[in-house]
Design a protein around this motif. Structure first.
Motif, PDB file in Angstrom:
ATOM      1  N   ASP A 436     -60.634 -36.437 -24.986  1.00  0.00           N
ATOM      2  CA  ASP A 436     -60.876 -36.923 -24.070  1.00  0.00           C
ATOM      3  C   ASP A 436     -59.215 -37.316 -23.204  1.00  0.00           C
ATOM      4  O   ASP A 436     -59.008 -38.083 -24.457  1.00  0.00           O
ATOM      5  CB  ASP A 436     -62.273 -38.120 -23.745  1.00  0.00           C
ATOM      6  N   PRO A 437     -58.917 -37.533 -22.395  1.00  0.00           N
ATOM      7  CA  PRO A 437     -59.704 -36.630 -21.097  1.00  0.00           C
ATOM      8  C   PRO A 437     -59.005 -35.261 -21.212  1.00  0.00           C
ATOM      9  O   PRO A 437     -57.931 -34.538 -21.508  1.00  0.00           O
ATOM     10  CB  PRO A 437     -58.605 -37.547 -19.883  1.00  0.00           C
ATOM     11  N   HIS A 438     -59.550 -34.220 -21.139  1.00  0.00           N
ATOM     12  CA  HIS A 438     -59.935 -32.479 -21.359  1.00  0.00           C
ATOM     13  C   HIS A 438     -58.576 -32.237 -20.715  1.00  0.00           C
ATOM     14  O   HIS A 438     -58.038 -32.292 -19.787  1.00  0.00           O
ATOM     15  CB  HIS A 438     -60.861 -32.096 -20.343  1.00  0.00           C
ATOM     16  N   PRO A 439     -57.697 -31.178 -22.227  1.00  0.00           N
ATOM     17  CA  PRO A 439     -56.420 -30.933 -21.404  1.00  0.00           C
ATOM     18  C   PRO A 439     -56.680 -29.820 -20.410  1.00  0.00           C
ATOM     19  O   PRO A 439     -55.748 -29.226 -19.965  1.00  0.00           O
ATOM     20  CB  PRO A 439     -55.558 -30.773 -23.037  1.00  0.00           C
ATOM     21  N   HIS A 440     -57.878 -29.615 -20.118  1.00  0.00           N
ATOM     22  CA  HIS A 440     -57.861 -28.415 -19.180  1.00  0.00           C
ATOM     23  C   HIS A 440     -58.564 -28.819 -18.073  1.00  0.00           C
ATOM     24  O   HIS A 440     -59.476 -28.600 -18.223  1.00  0.00           O
ATOM     25  CB  HIS A 440     -58.645 -27.450 -20.203  1.00  0.00           C
ATOM     26  N   PRO A 441     -58.200 -29.217 -16.883  1.00  0.00           N
ATOM     27  CA  PRO A 441     -58.560 -29.238 -16.022  1.00  0.00           C
ATOM     28  C   PRO A 441     -59.962 -28.602 -15.076  1.00  0.00           C
ATOM     29  O   PRO A 441     -60.417 -29.144 -14.395  1.00  0.00           O
ATOM     30  CB  PRO A 441     -57.886 -30.419 -15.404  1.00  0.00           C
ATOM     31  N   ASP A 442     -58.841 -27.508 -15.000  1.00  0.00           N
ATOM     32  CA  ASP A 442     -59.304 -26.339 -14.055  1.00  0.00           C
ATOM     33  C   ASP A 442     -60.204 -25.753 -14.639  1.00  0.00           C
ATOM     34  O   ASP A 442     -61.188 -25.480 -13.930  1.00  0.00           O
ATOM     35  CB  ASP A 442     -57.934 -24.963 -14.331  1.00  0.00           C
ATOM     36  N   ALA A 448     -68.477 -27.505 -12.950  1.00  0.00           N
ATOM     37  CA  ALA A 448     -69.050 -27.265 -11.608  1.00  0.00           C
ATOM     38  C   ALA A 448     -69.255 -27.089 -10.997  1.00  0.00           C
ATOM     39  O   ALA A 448     -69.842 -26.710 -10.284  1.00  0.00           O
ATOM     40  CB  ALA A 448     -67.762 -29.102 -12.068  1.00  0.00           C
ATOM     41  N   LYS A 449     -68.186 -26.510 -10.550  1.00  0.00           N
ATOM     42  CA  LYS A 449     -68.555 -25.429  -9.567  1.00  0.00           C
ATOM     43  C   LYS A 449     -69.604 -24.036 -10.135  1.00  0.00           C
ATOM     44  O   LYS A 449     -70.521 -23.658  -8.681  1.00  0.00           O
ATOM     45  CB  LYS A 449     -67.357 -24.270  -9.036  1.00  0.00           C
ATOM     46  N   VAL A 450     -69.556 -23.935 -11.111  1.00  0.00           N
ATOM     47  CA  VAL A 450     -71.281 -23.208 -11.327  1.00  0.00           C
ATOM     48  C   VAL A 450     -71.851 -23.753 -11.238  1.00  0.00           C
ATOM     49  O   VAL A 450     -73.109 -23.421 -10.426  1.00  0.00           O
ATOM     50  CB  VAL A 450     -70.556 -22.547 -12.756  1.00  0.00           C
ATOM     51  N   ASP A 451     -72.189 -25.201 -11.960  1.00  0.00           N
ATOM     52  CA  ASP A 451     -73.401 -26.035 -11.748  1.00  0.00           C
ATOM     53  C   ASP A 451     -73.874 -26.423  -9.852  1.00  0.00           C
ATOM     54  O   ASP A 451     -74.478 -26.236 -10.014  1.00  0.00           O
ATOM     55  CB  ASP A 451     -73.201 -27.850 -12.215  1.00  0.00           C
ATOM     56  N   ALA A 463     -68.455 -18.498  -7.958  1.00  0.00           N
ATOM     57  CA  ALA A 463     -68.454 -19.465  -8.406  1.00  0.00           C
ATOM     58  C   ALA A 463     -68.228 -18.671  -9.836  1.00  0.00           C
ATOM     59  O   ALA A 463     -67.396 -19.561 -11.258  1.00  0.00           O
ATOM     60  CB  ALA A 463     -69.518 -20.161  -8.830  1.00  0.00           C
ATOM     61  N   TYR A 464     -68.783 -17.348 -10.530  1.00  0.00           N
ATOM     62  CA  TYR A 464     -68.790 -17.260 -12.042  1.00  0.00           C
ATOM     63  C   TYR A 464     -67.576 -16.240 -12.302  1.00  0.00           C
ATOM     64  O   TYR A 464     -67.063 -16.263 -13.257  1.00  0.00           O
ATOM     65  CB  TYR A 464     -69.926 -16.184 -12.508  1.00  0.00           C
ATOM     66  N   ASP A 465     -66.804 -15.825 -11.230  1.00  0.00           N
ATOM     67  CA  ASP A 465     -65.630 -15.453 -11.004  1.00  0.00           C
ATOM     68  C   ASP A 465     -64.288 -15.815 -11.181  1.00  0.00           C
ATOM     69  O   ASP A 465     -63.468 -15.595 -12.286  1.00  0.00           O
ATOM     70  CB  ASP A 465     -65.447 -14.653  -9.673  1.00  0.00           C
ATOM     71  N   ASN A 466     -64.543 -16.917 -10.769  1.00  0.00           N
ATOM     72  CA  ASN A 466     -63.171 -18.367 -10.855  1.00  0.00           C
ATOM     73  C   ASN A 466     -63.206 -18.831 -12.120  1.00  0.00           C
ATOM     74  O   ASN A 466     -62.936 -19.209 -13.026  1.00  0.00           O
ATOM     75  CB  ASN A 466     -63.975 -19.339 -10.052  1.00  0.00           C
ATOM     76  N   LEU A 467     -64.482 -18.932 -13.129  1.00  0.00           N
ATOM     77  CA  LEU A 467     -64.894 -19.305 -13.967  1.00  0.00           C
ATOM     78  C   LEU A 467     -64.015 -18.191 -15.309  1.00  0.00           C
ATOM     79  O   LEU A 467     -63.599 -18.880 -16.128  1.00  0.00           O
ATOM     80  CB  LEU A 467     -66.752 -19.438 -14.964  1.00  0.00           C
ATOM     81  N   VAL A 472     -59.876 -17.187 -19.258  1.00  0.00           N
ATOM     82  CA  VAL A 472     -58.526 -16.516 -19.665  1.00  0.00           C
ATOM     83  C   VAL A 472     -57.562 -16.932 -19.542  1.00  0.00           C
ATOM     84  O   VAL A 472     -56.235 -17.026 -20.453  1.00  0.00           O
ATOM     85  CB  VAL A 472     -58.889 -15.011 -19.017  1.00  0.00           C
ATOM     86  N   GLU A 473     -57.246 -17.491 -18.511  1.00  0.00           N
ATOM     87  CA  GLU A 473     -55.844 -18.161 -18.486  1.00  0.00           C
ATOM     88  C   GLU A 473     -55.000 -18.862 -19.237  1.00  0.00           C
ATOM     89  O   GLU A 473     -54.611 -19.366 -19.576  1.00  0.00           O
ATOM     90  CB  GLU A 473     -55.810 -18.442 -16.884  1.00  0.00           C
ATOM     91  N   GLU A 474     -56.546 -20.023 -19.235  1.00  0.00           N
ATOM     92  CA  GLU A 474     -56.373 -21.412 -20.146  1.00  0.00           C
ATOM     93  C   GLU A 474     -55.772 -21.692 -21.665  1.00  0.00           C
ATOM     94  O   GLU A 474     -55.864 -21.315 -22.416  1.00  0.00           O
ATOM     95  CB  GLU A 474     -57.863 -22.478 -20.051  1.00  0.00           C
ATOM     96  N   ALA A 475     -56.662 -19.722 -22.193  1.00  0.00           N
ATOM     97  CA  ALA A 475     -56.861 -19.742 -23.378  1.00  0.00           C
ATOM     98  C   ALA A 475     -57.010 -20.414 -24.404  1.00  0.00           C
ATOM     99  O   ALA A 475     -56.142 -20.738 -25.241  1.00  0.00           O
ATOM    100  CB  ALA A 475     -55.678 -18.592 -23.549  1.00  0.00           C
TER     101      ALA A 475
END
Length: 513
Positions: A436-442, A448-451, A463-467, A472-475
């Motif tokens: 913490d703090p999490h290095p991948h805030p996106d 949180a958006k899915v929840d 929401a699922y598509d965004n996740l 894949v991008e943060e990898a």
């Protein structure tokens, strides 16, 4: 208020590639089966008796010592268990549970609301909640209007399936036994502990006051720990044990051909190339992204798991509502694309090779698939060494984040998408690898958006598509394939196998033909 105890949830089965289909469980009735001593071979020593530590090494004991508030049938239908009924508020901000009457803990104490409240309190504690802690993130508070009723309130409207997953994940622990639960079981389950010999096995006996009628069938349940898969299967073939639980896919395929019963449940794991993005070259996003193309997933599945499973590029089983097979095609094995991304990283050759791949030397599949990755890296000019560690030494490094990269399977990937955060590499807070703090805030925002996606189908899908896109991008995790965990290989004299949605071992319905 809407009753949900009869709601159906459709879940597709796991695809098996390159092998004959495994058997579906078809339990015989208790009247058709005989009791006796059920002897089960397992391949790992359990960590402890805490049901909130839903680790693979504990899978063989959890559902034999404990019961959940609700259960899922293999097809995903929610079923009453210690909660005989439940009601979700129309605005989805709370759920009210009616607790089953006539249930006792192994100590003899009656099952009442106080133990459910104590279990919720433990699960919400970041130091004690273990795998349940992240699932509790949606919970605001809880109360008990009376000893047979518990009300759980949520911080915001929660998706219906997420609420049910929470109830299925909560396994009541007797209130007075919570502080010692790691060493002394404190459940309501069909069996009670007789003895444990660390590194060797444990013996359980039937709970004479168990609440399910005519269960358990077997009077005694004996688990023996084998250090090698070959030794466990040899014990089955010699008649020294009746069942091998959680053995290898390769052995299961061979034994099925020899006439043994093989059962694969609906709750596979997904193997993930876990990346510590706080270390060395993995701080560089382009370098991490190269691994989306660098790993030969088809070879990993074929060589590591005898083709039993499905190639995936996301951490979901086919049954998950977030599953998207299109990513598998987009991120197929492609060394040229991997080379372009490593070049785009701007890292020098020395920087790219200055790390070791942590390997679970006790697991043949992990060794094999790590060698596949090592070979692919060699082809693009990034030679690395394998850091082989055995048993507890490997587990300590894995859960403590003491690695640059390693393979490690994740579970809960057939349920509500944010349940993936029960796994250490995907936790949004208290992440033992990424800290913490999490290095991948996106990624944190995407979870949180899915929840929060409680609206219509379009909102949920977005929401699922965004996740999926963010993952894949943060990898920081590169999924490779699904595979069966909790495989059950049984002699022909065994009947009554019940499959669990998480592939935990359920002995209470098993008997002898």
């Amino acid at each position: 208020m809407t009753k949900l105890s009869r709601r159906q949830f459709c879940m597709t089965g796991l695809a098996l590639v390159g092998t004959a289909p495994l058997m579906a469980a078809s339990p015989a009735s208790a009247q058709q089966l005989k009791g006796g001593t059920l002897r089960v071979a397992v391949l790992s020593e359990l960590a402890n008796f805490d049901p909130q530590q839903l680790s693979t090494v504990n899978f063989h004991v959890i559902k034999n010592l404990y019961d959940s508030l609700i259960e899922y049938a293999p097809d995903g239908k929610p079923l009453p268990s210690l909660a005989s009924a439940w009601t979700i508020a129309p605005d989805k901000t709370s759920v009210s549970l009616t607790l089953r009457d006539g249930v006792t803990f192994h100590s003899g104490a009656p099952f009442k609301a106080d133990s459910v409240l104590a279990t919720l309190q433990k699960g919400a504690d970041p130091k004690r909640g273990k795998n349940v802690f992240s699932t509790m993130s949606i919970v605001k508070d809880w109360s008990a209007p009376d000893e047979r009723t518990v009300v759980i309130n949520f911080k915001a409207p929660a998706p219906e399936r997420q609420i049910l997953d929470l109830l299925q994940f909560l396994i009541p622990i007797e209130a007075k036994g919570i502080d010692t639960v790691e060493t002394v079981p404190a459940g309501t389950g069909p069996y009670t502990l007789v003895s444990r010999a660390v590194g060797q096995g444990l013996t359980l006996k039937a709970n004479p006051k168990y609440w399910r009628e005519k269960q358990p069938i077997a009077q005694d349940l004996v688990f023996t720990v084998f250090s090698e898969d070959a030794a466990a299967t040899a014990a089955l073939e010699s008649g020294a044990v009746d069942i091998v639980y959680n053995g290898s896919s390769r052995s299961a395929v061979r034994l099925k051909g020899a006439g043994y019963q093989v059962f694969a449940g609906p709750g596979p794991l997904v193997q993930v190339f876990r990346i510590n993005s706080t270390r060395g070259p993995f701080r560089n996003k382009s370098f991490r992204q190269a691994f989306n193309y660098l790993i030969d997933r088809a070879s990993v599945l074929r060589v590591g798991y005898a083709g039993m499973g499905k190639v995936v590029a996301l951490p979901w089983a086919p049954a998950s509502p977030a599953f998207d097979d299109g990513y598998t095609k987009t991120y197929a094995y492609d060394l040229e694309k991997a080379k372009k991304l490593t070049a785009a990283s701007g890292l020098s050759a020395d920087e790219m090779k200055g790390w070791k791949l942590l390997v679970n030397g006790s697991d043949e599949a992990s060794v094999t698939i790590s060698q596949i990755v090592q070979g692919s890296l060699q082809k693009i000019g990034v030679p690395i060494e394998l850091d082989m560690r055995q048993g507890a030494e490997y587990v300590t490094a894995l859960l403590g984040g003491d690695f640059a990269a390693t393979f490690g399977a994740v579970g809960n990937i057939q349920k509500f998408p944010s349940r993936v955060t029960t796994n250490s590499i995907y936790r949004t807070s208290g992440n033992p690898i990424l800290k913490d703090p999490h290095p991948h805030p996106d990624y944190v925002a995407a979870i949180a958006k899915v929840d929060a996606a409680t609206g219509g189908e379009a909102e949920v899908k977005a929401a699922y598509d965004n996740l999926n896109r963010v993952m894949v991008e943060e990898a920081f995790g590169i999924p490779t394939n699904s595979y069966d965990v909790g495989l059950i290989v049984a002699s022909e004299k065994i009947g009554g196998i019940t499959l669990d949605i998480d592939n935990l071992f359920i002995a209470r319905t098993i008997g002898f033909k």
